[in-house]
Design a protein around this motif. Structure first.
Motif, PDB file in Angstrom:
ATOM      1  N   HIS A   1      25.208   4.149  11.986  1.00 25.54           N
ATOM      2  CA  HIS A   1      24.903   4.822  10.726  1.00 25.54           C
ATOM      3  C   HIS A   1      25.899   5.954  10.518  1.00 25.54           C
ATOM      4  O   HIS A   1      26.405   6.511  11.479  1.00 25.54           O
ATOM      5  CB  HIS A   1      23.476   5.362  10.741  1.00 25.54           C
ATOM      6  CG  HIS A   1      22.479   4.269  10.851  1.00 25.54           C
ATOM      7  ND1 HIS A   1      22.068   3.762  12.061  1.00 25.54           N
ATOM      8  CD2 HIS A   1      21.839   3.555   9.909  1.00 25.54           C
ATOM      9  CE1 HIS A   1      21.207   2.791  11.852  1.00 25.54           C
ATOM     10  NE2 HIS A   1      21.047   2.640  10.555  1.00 25.54           N
TER      11      HIS A   1
ATOM     12  N   GLN B   1      22.835   7.481   0.961  1.00 26.04           N
ATOM     13  CA  GLN B   1      22.367   6.321   0.226  1.00 26.04           C
ATOM     14  C   GLN B   1      20.912   6.479  -0.217  1.00 26.04           C
ATOM     15  O   GLN B   1      20.059   6.863   0.564  1.00 26.04           O
ATOM     16  CB  GLN B   1      22.484   5.103   1.149  1.00 26.04           C
ATOM     17  CG  GLN B   1      21.966   3.826   0.585  1.00 26.04           C
ATOM     18  CD  GLN B   1      22.010   2.721   1.621  1.00 26.04           C
ATOM     19  OE1 GLN B   1      21.595   2.883   2.747  1.00 26.04           O
ATOM     20  NE2 GLN B   1      22.545   1.579   1.223  1.00 26.04           N
ATOM     21  N   LYS B   2      20.646   6.163  -1.477  1.00 27.06           N
ATOM     22  CA  LYS B   2      19.267   6.038  -1.962  1.00 27.06           C
ATOM     23  C   LYS B   2      18.963   4.545  -1.958  1.00 27.06           C
ATOM     24  O   LYS B   2      19.588   3.760  -2.677  1.00 27.06           O
ATOM     25  CB  LYS B   2      19.118   6.607  -3.375  1.00 27.06           C
ATOM     26  CG  LYS B   2      17.742   6.411  -3.969  1.00 27.06           C
ATOM     27  CD  LYS B   2      16.852   7.600  -3.719  1.00 27.06           C
ATOM     28  CE  LYS B   2      15.449   7.413  -4.226  1.00 27.06           C
ATOM     29  NZ  LYS B   2      15.162   7.912  -5.535  1.00 27.06           N
ATOM     30  N   ARG B   3      18.019   4.143  -1.115  1.00 24.38           N
ATOM     31  CA  ARG B   3      17.710   2.724  -0.947  1.00 24.38           C
ATOM     32  C   ARG B   3      17.049   2.149  -2.197  1.00 24.38           C
ATOM     33  O   ARG B   3      16.373   2.857  -2.933  1.00 24.38           O
ATOM     34  CB  ARG B   3      16.830   2.531   0.277  1.00 24.38           C
ATOM     35  CG  ARG B   3      17.564   2.964   1.556  1.00 24.38           C
ATOM     36  CD  ARG B   3      16.757   2.748   2.788  1.00 24.38           C
ATOM     37  NE  ARG B   3      16.323   1.389   2.988  1.00 24.38           N
ATOM     38  CZ  ARG B   3      17.058   0.391   3.479  1.00 24.38           C
ATOM     39  NH1 ARG B   3      18.308   0.614   3.812  1.00 24.38           N
ATOM     40  NH2 ARG B   3      16.555  -0.802   3.627  1.00 24.38           N
ATOM     41  N   ASP B   4      17.266   0.861  -2.423  1.00 31.63           N
ATOM     42  CA  ASP B   4      16.636   0.179  -3.551  1.00 31.63           C
ATOM     43  C   ASP B   4      15.118   0.284  -3.454  1.00 31.63           C
ATOM     44  O   ASP B   4      14.563   0.381  -2.358  1.00 31.63           O
ATOM     45  CB  ASP B   4      17.028  -1.302  -3.572  1.00 31.63           C
ATOM     46  CG  ASP B   4      18.486  -1.516  -3.936  1.00 31.63           C
ATOM     47  OD1 ASP B   4      19.038  -0.677  -4.670  1.00 31.63           O
ATOM     48  OD2 ASP B   4      19.066  -2.515  -3.479  1.00 31.63           O
ATOM     49  N   ASN B   5      14.458   0.252  -4.573  1.00 28.26           N
ATOM     50  CA  ASN B   5      12.998   0.314  -4.598  1.00 28.26           C
ATOM     51  C   ASN B   5      12.441  -1.112  -4.624  1.00 28.26           C
ATOM     52  O   ASN B   5      11.831  -1.549  -5.602  1.00 28.26           O
ATOM     53  CB  ASN B   5      12.520   1.118  -5.807  1.00 28.26           C
ATOM     54  CG  ASN B   5      11.057   1.485  -5.701  1.00 28.26           C
ATOM     55  OD1 ASN B   5      10.456   1.381  -4.631  1.00 28.26           O
ATOM     56  ND2 ASN B   5      10.476   1.913  -6.793  1.00 28.26           N
TER      57      ASN B   5
ATOM     58  N   ILE C   1      12.270  -4.578   1.589  1.00 27.78           N
ATOM     59  CA  ILE C   1      13.243  -3.915   2.470  1.00 27.78           C
ATOM     60  C   ILE C   1      12.564  -2.757   3.201  1.00 27.78           C
ATOM     61  O   ILE C   1      11.512  -2.275   2.795  1.00 27.78           O
ATOM     62  CB  ILE C   1      14.484  -3.401   1.696  1.00 27.78           C
ATOM     63  CG1 ILE C   1      14.097  -2.275   0.724  1.00 27.78           C
ATOM     64  CG2 ILE C   1      15.195  -4.536   0.976  1.00 27.78           C
ATOM     65  CD1 ILE C   1      15.290  -1.587   0.090  1.00 27.78           C
TER      66      ILE C   1
ATOM     67  N   PRO D   1      11.854   1.381   1.257  1.00 27.14           N
ATOM     68  CA  PRO D   1      12.333   1.314  -0.130  1.00 27.14           C
ATOM     69  C   PRO D   1      12.230   2.671  -0.831  1.00 27.14           C
ATOM     70  O   PRO D   1      11.310   3.443  -0.589  1.00 27.14           O
ATOM     71  CB  PRO D   1      11.399   0.288  -0.780  1.00 27.14           C
ATOM     72  CG  PRO D   1      10.176   0.279   0.065  1.00 27.14           C
ATOM     73  CD  PRO D   1      10.635   0.608   1.458  1.00 27.14           C
ATOM     74  N   ASN D   2      13.221   2.964  -1.666  1.00 20.21           N
ATOM     75  CA  ASN D   2      13.269   4.173  -2.486  1.00 20.21           C
ATOM     76  C   ASN D   2      13.395   5.471  -1.683  1.00 20.21           C
ATOM     77  O   ASN D   2      13.096   6.547  -2.168  1.00 20.21           O
ATOM     78  CB  ASN D   2      12.049   4.243  -3.422  1.00 20.21           C
ATOM     79  CG  ASN D   2      12.338   5.047  -4.675  1.00 20.21           C
ATOM     80  OD1 ASN D   2      13.451   5.012  -5.197  1.00 20.21           O
ATOM     81  ND2 ASN D   2      11.367   5.783  -5.149  1.00 20.21           N
TER      82      ASN D   2
ATOM     83  N   TRP E   1      15.897   8.094   0.773  1.00 20.18           N
ATOM     84  CA  TRP E   1      17.281   8.469   1.052  1.00 20.18           C
ATOM     85  C   TRP E   1      17.571   8.116   2.504  1.00 20.18           C
ATOM     86  O   TRP E   1      16.720   8.273   3.377  1.00 20.18           O
ATOM     87  CB  TRP E   1      17.498   9.962   0.838  1.00 20.18           C
ATOM     88  CG  TRP E   1      17.470  10.329  -0.603  1.00 20.18           C
ATOM     89  CD1 TRP E   1      16.410  10.826  -1.304  1.00 20.18           C
ATOM     90  CD2 TRP E   1      18.536  10.200  -1.541  1.00 20.18           C
ATOM     91  NE1 TRP E   1      16.742  11.023  -2.617  1.00 20.18           N
ATOM     92  CE2 TRP E   1      18.054  10.643  -2.787  1.00 20.18           C
ATOM     93  CE3 TRP E   1      19.844   9.749  -1.452  1.00 20.18           C
ATOM     94  CZ2 TRP E   1      18.846  10.656  -3.926  1.00 20.18           C
ATOM     95  CZ3 TRP E   1      20.621   9.767  -2.585  1.00 20.18           C
ATOM     96  CH2 TRP E   1      20.131  10.217  -3.805  1.00 20.18           C
TER      97      TRP E   1
ATOM     98  N   GLU F   1      28.363  -1.918   1.643  1.00 20.96           N
ATOM     99  CA  GLU F   1      27.380  -1.161   0.876  1.00 20.96           C
ATOM    100  C   GLU F   1      27.974  -0.328  -0.256  1.00 20.96           C
ATOM    101  O   GLU F   1      27.276  -0.013  -1.215  1.00 20.96           O
ATOM    102  CB  GLU F   1      26.573  -0.274   1.815  1.00 20.96           C
ATOM    103  CG  GLU F   1      25.741  -1.095   2.791  1.00 20.96           C
ATOM    104  CD  GLU F   1      25.019  -0.263   3.829  1.00 20.96           C
ATOM    105  OE1 GLU F   1      25.038   0.985   3.739  1.00 20.96           O
ATOM    106  OE2 GLU F   1      24.428  -0.867   4.739  1.00 20.96           O
TER     107      GLU F   1
END
Length: 72
Positions: free
Chosen positions: A8, A20-24, A28, A31-32, A34, A58
């Protein structure tokens, strides 16, 4: 339980942090939230090569290998 090795990174560019702000998406992890860029290390892959690959996947940023050794 099988453990996976992962890498990381936080990217620092011109005095600013890039995270990174993860997808909602429900399917996964976290989700949503940071988080850091990164992911699993493939078989026989060096850590530095894994993080360069993950950042490219990414963000589409090309990261050069550092000239100095990093402390992993």
């Amino acid at each position: 339980m099988k453990h996976h090795k992962s890498v990381h990174a936080i990217i620092l560019f011109k005095g600013k942090y890039f995270i990174q702000k993860r997808d909602n998406k429900k399917n996964i992890h976290f989700p949503n939230f940071w988080g850091l860029f990164g992911g699993k290390i493939k078989n026989n892959e060096l850590k530095i090569d894994a993080i360069i690959r993950e950042i490219k996947e990414e963000t589409n940023l090309k990261i050069n290998k550092p000239k100095k050794n990093l402390n992993f």
